[in-house]
Design an enzyme around this catalytic site. Structure first.
Site, short mmCIF file in Angstrom:
data_model
loop_
_atom_site.label_atom_id
_atom_site.label_comp_id
_atom_site.label_asym_id
_atom_site.label_seq_id
_atom_site.Cartn_x
_atom_site.Cartn_y
_atom_site.Cartn_z
N GLY A 453 0.83 -1.33 0.02
CA GLY A 453 0.02 -0.07 0.10
C GLY A 453 0.88 1.06 0.07
CG PHE A 455 1.08 5.47 4.52
CD1 PHE A 455 1.95 6.49 4.13
CD2 PHE A 455 -0.42 5.76 4.35
CE1 PHE A 455 1.31 7.75 3.75
CE2 PHE A 455 -0.71 6.95 3.92
CZ PHE A 455 0.02 8.04 3.59
CG ASP A 579 -9.20 3.92 4.08
OD1 ASP A 579 -9.62 4.17 2.85
OD2 ASP A 579 -8.10 3.36 4.09
CG ASP A 597 -5.93 -0.54 5.98
OD1 ASP A 597 -5.35 0.18 6.89
OD2 ASP A 597 -5.49 -0.34 4.96
#
Length: 819
Positions: A453, A455, A579, A597
């Site tokens: 991803g 980060f 998110d 996540d």
């Protein structure tokens, strides 16, 4: 005639020309002349001689003389000039006594220039004409130069307009782009192999792959045909990475590997293995295979031996089977009650100061096996001798979080006393320290990357002691992903996993948190592994790639499972995700969904007023951008846009007019959300395809009581969808066509079972609940519990028998109360 008479005639001619010139100057310009003719020289008398006049202030004197020179040079060949040969001339007979009018008319009719060519001096076949007459030159300039100037002005204006003219396509609203029309190359390819910068050895590529992970392949089954996370990676890649990173591996081919028959130490260990089989913790099932190998085969196929040794580590610690029951106690607050670390005594050790033992995975075992006797005994953390066997089971977290500083009291086995082994371990530890993620190879086996991803990087690993797979998320703090946010994510995951409330419904749709630790400057979060990847990968591989759409039944199941997950974190944990998107929704082996996540998640109400966490702009709620208002219903808005993307197979925009239309509740660009063709390829489906839109229109028309007019209107409304070439007139043909279509719909409706609920075939229920979820005013949006209390969701939750992505025919299973 005498020469004197000729001189007098010449003088009179010159005097006449001077008088004409002075007369023009005294009495003004003739009609049609401008100020540029005041200093014209030459009059109207034909001449072909260069003449100089005593007027020093006349600027055209020299230019006119030069023109006379060029006109008088009739012997110049056309080949010497690139312009002279291109001039078109009229082939006409020169008549004597031609007056001035005929010369001017010829000049007007004469076009000596080609298009896009510069003006050149005209050349004629005449040797003596009135070509240097001021009137002729003036008319020449008036005829040609204004046109060239105008042409230049037009060219410059058009070029400047083309540069300044904006792109009109920027003002054209194209709406949402369908995923069906997009090239599949636009979608990123799924990561199938780890991103390893090490070049593989050609000997490794030619190895036999028949014995690679036989045990894991038996359990590798799924309801889906292809899954990104269920893909079995080539285990040689990790082996090549670690083996090739060590500089000492270059010297390995020159090392002589002793055979079992010629090694006294190996014979002693081999017989000791038979005598003390119950006292060892590790048994190698491949010893018999290696024992029967000849010295030549053992030396030439050393890479194969590494592969066999990799699969030979089998734990026989029975206490590990009970570790999952006591995992929470061992992970939180009970580590200090552990007895002191156990010292593994070894009478073969020759070191005065044994180095601390580290939890070693496949890497250390493989490299040691390379240059040592294949029948040697291996030791890992937790494997004790008979005299030091502990009754307390070894916890998973204690084995994972074991650091090099905390393991100083452990001893190294006798086979690690080799100087070459110590040198290799020192070099490899220096190389592994360069990349913090490399320490995973020391703690786990089968480590490979499965996703990356913005980060973080996600790895799939196997815990050797339990042979269970996990997912590890590696995060390194930076200015865009602060340490505070990373620690908050770990705290939220721990809180959600260990939340004990009266209502636990929905917790099974949240990713399970296992452990977390820090290594160097990176943080690692260990969670359960969902074998079937994420929802985004499923849509690309199983829906978009096959040019089809999900039926409404599976879409409703997705709404139900994600609403259950959101209700649990909203009501029980007071956490907002912020998110929510298909890439953060994982798919289990059974086909259920799990929300993961939590990097953007936070508690509500906000404690920090300066909190600013924004997910992807494609799914973000409008109140977060406009008013910085964070509410639980922001997740409901993201869920609504997810359903739009899944049902309509469109690409959600991140800006522009279409982005604003979605946040104003306008779904006109998305089209119909309910599938117009709900026929599936299931074995339980009939061959006839059913168009639910026509069926619903037919039922509505029958209720209205005016079947003919309503039928005509129905055909007219659906002509763009079902038959674009149909005539939309109101004549008798359309009435007959509508009647025929209604009879066809009746035939199709007989294929739909009577127990099918109306919301699966009306074509409006799905769009209605989506509009409710993406309401621009967040106060009017439903909560997750309100969505679950709708009749549609109650029916789906009550009758479904499988996970959200598992197909259960076109309309789901038949309810039990109809059986």
């Amino acid at each position: 005639m005498s020469s004197l008479d000729e001189d007098e005639e010449d003088f009179e001619m010159l005097d006449t020309e001077n008088l004409q010139f002075m007369g023009k100057k005294m009495f003004g310009k003739q009609a049609g002349e401008d100020e540029s003719d005041d200093f014209a020289i030459g009059g109207s008398t034909p001449t072909n001689k260069l003449k100089f006049y005593p007027y020093s202030n006349n600027k055209l004197t020299r230019s006119t003389g030069t023109l006379n020179l060029s006109l008088s040079n009739t012997a110049l060949s056309e080949a010497n000039s690139k312009f002279l040969g291109k001039i078109e001339e009229e082939e006409e007979e020169e008549e004597e006594g031609k007056d001035e009018e005929s010369v001017d008319s010829r000049i007007k009719r004469w076009s000596p220039f080609h298009e896009n060519e510069s003006v050149t001096t005209p050349i004629t076949k005449r040797s003596a004409e009135k070509t240097n007459s001021p009137i002729s030159l003036k008319q020449w300039n008036q005829r040609w130069f204004p046109k060239n100037d105008a042409r230049t002005e037009n060219t410059s204006s058009s070029s400047s307009y083309s540069v300044a003219k904006p792109n009109q396509s920027a003002f054209t609203s194209s709406g949402l782009v369908s995923k069906m029309s997009m090239d599949t190359s636009l979608y990123p390819a799924k990561l199938r192999i780890p991103e390893t910068p090490v070049k593989k050895s050609p000997l490794v590529e030619g190895r036999d792959h028949k014995h690679v992970h036989l045990s894991s392949s038996k359990n590798a089954s799924s309801s889906l045909s292809v899954s990104p996370l269920n893909f079995v990676e080539d285990n040689n890649l990790q082996e090549d990475l670690l083996f090739s990173d060590s500089p000492s591996s270059k010297a390995l081919p020159s090392i002589h590997v002793p055979t079992i028959d010629s090694s006294p130490l190996s014979e002693a260990k081999y017989h000791a293995h038979d005598r003390h089989n119950n006292q060892t913790n590790i048994l190698s099932p491949t010893n018999s295979l290696v024992t029967n190998s000849s010295p030549q085969t053992l030396h030439s196929n050393k890479f194969k031996k590494i592969k066999r040794a990799r699969n030979s580590v089998i734990l026989k610690n029975r206490e590990l089977t009970n570790s999952l029951q006591q995992f929470k106690d061992d992970l939180y607050g009970t580590d200090e009650n552990f007895p002191p670390p156990i010292i593994i005594s070894s009478h073969h050790s020759t070191r005065k100061n044994p180095q601390p033992y580290q939890f070693r995975g496949r890497y250390d075992n493989d490299t040691d096996e390379e240059i040592s006797t294949p029948t040697r005994r291996k030791s890992i953390i937790g494997a004790t001798s008979q005299t030091h066997r502990e009754s307390r089971p070894l916890s998973l977290s204690s084995a994972i979080v074991t650091n090099t500083t905390s393991a100083e009291t452990h001893s190294i086995s006798s086979t690690d006393s080799s100087p070459l082994n110590s040198k290799r371990r020192l070099i490899s530890s220096n190389k592994l320290s360069a990349n913090p993620d490399s320490h995973l190879f020391e703690k786990f086996t089968n480590v490979h990357s499965i996703g990356k991803g913005q980060f973080s990087t996600v790895y799939q690993v196997t815990f050797a002691q339990t042979n269970k797979k996990y997912a590890i998320k590696a995060i390194k703090p930076n200015k865009y992903n602060s340490l505070k946010r990373i620690l908050l994510e770990i705290k939220i995951l721990n809180e959600v996993t260990n939340q004990i409330t009266m209502d636990q419904e929905g917790k099974e749709y949240i990713i399970d948190y296992i452990s977390s630790w820090k290594f160097q400057n990176s943080y690692y979060i260990m969670t359960e592994l969902c074998e079937n990847g994420n929802l985004d990968g499923f849509l690309q591989e199983q829906v978009i790639a096959k040019k089809k759409r999900l039926e409404d039944w599976r879409i409703w199941k997705i709404i139900v499972e994600l609403s259950l997950a959101l209700r649990f974190i909203h009501d029980s944990c007071h956490i907002v995700h912020l998110d929510l998107k298909p890439a953060n929704v994982m798919i289990t082996f059974e086909g259920n969904l799990k929300l993961g996540d939590f990097g953007m998640a936070t508690h509500l109400p906000l404690e920090d007023k300066s909190f600013e966490n924004e997910g992807d702009r494609e799914y973000i709620a409008p109140e977060i951008i406009s008013d910085c208002t964070y509410d639980y219903k922001a997740d409901i808005f993201s869920l609504g846009l997810m359903i739009v993307e899944i049902a309509a197979n469109v690409v959600l925009p991140d800006n522009g007019n279409a982005w604003h239309k979605l946040r104003s509740g306008d779904l006109s660009d998305a089209g119909r959300l309910s599938s117009t063709d709900i026929h599936s390829e299931s074995l339980f489906s009939d061959i006839t395809k059913v168009d639910t839109n026509d069926l619903f229109d037919f039922e509505r028309d029958n209720i209205s009581g005016n079947s003919n007019n309503a039928g005509t209107s129905t055909v007219h409304n659906n002509s763009n969808i079902n038959n674009p070439n149909m005539n939309n007139g109101n004549d008798n043909n359309n009435v007959n066509t509508a009647a025929t279509k209604n009879r066809l719909i009746l035939h199709k409706s007989s294929k739909i079972p009577a127990w099918v609920p109306k919301f699966l075939i009306d074509g409006e229920s799905l769009e209605r609940i989506v509009r409710w979820m993406i309401e621009p005013n967040y106060e009017r949006r439903p909560t997750a519990n309100q969505i679950l209390q709708t009749e549609e969701c109650l029916y789906v939750e009550m009758t479904r028998n499988a996970g959200a992505i598992i197909q259960e025919d076109d309309f789901g299973p038949k309810p039990k109360f109809f059986i």
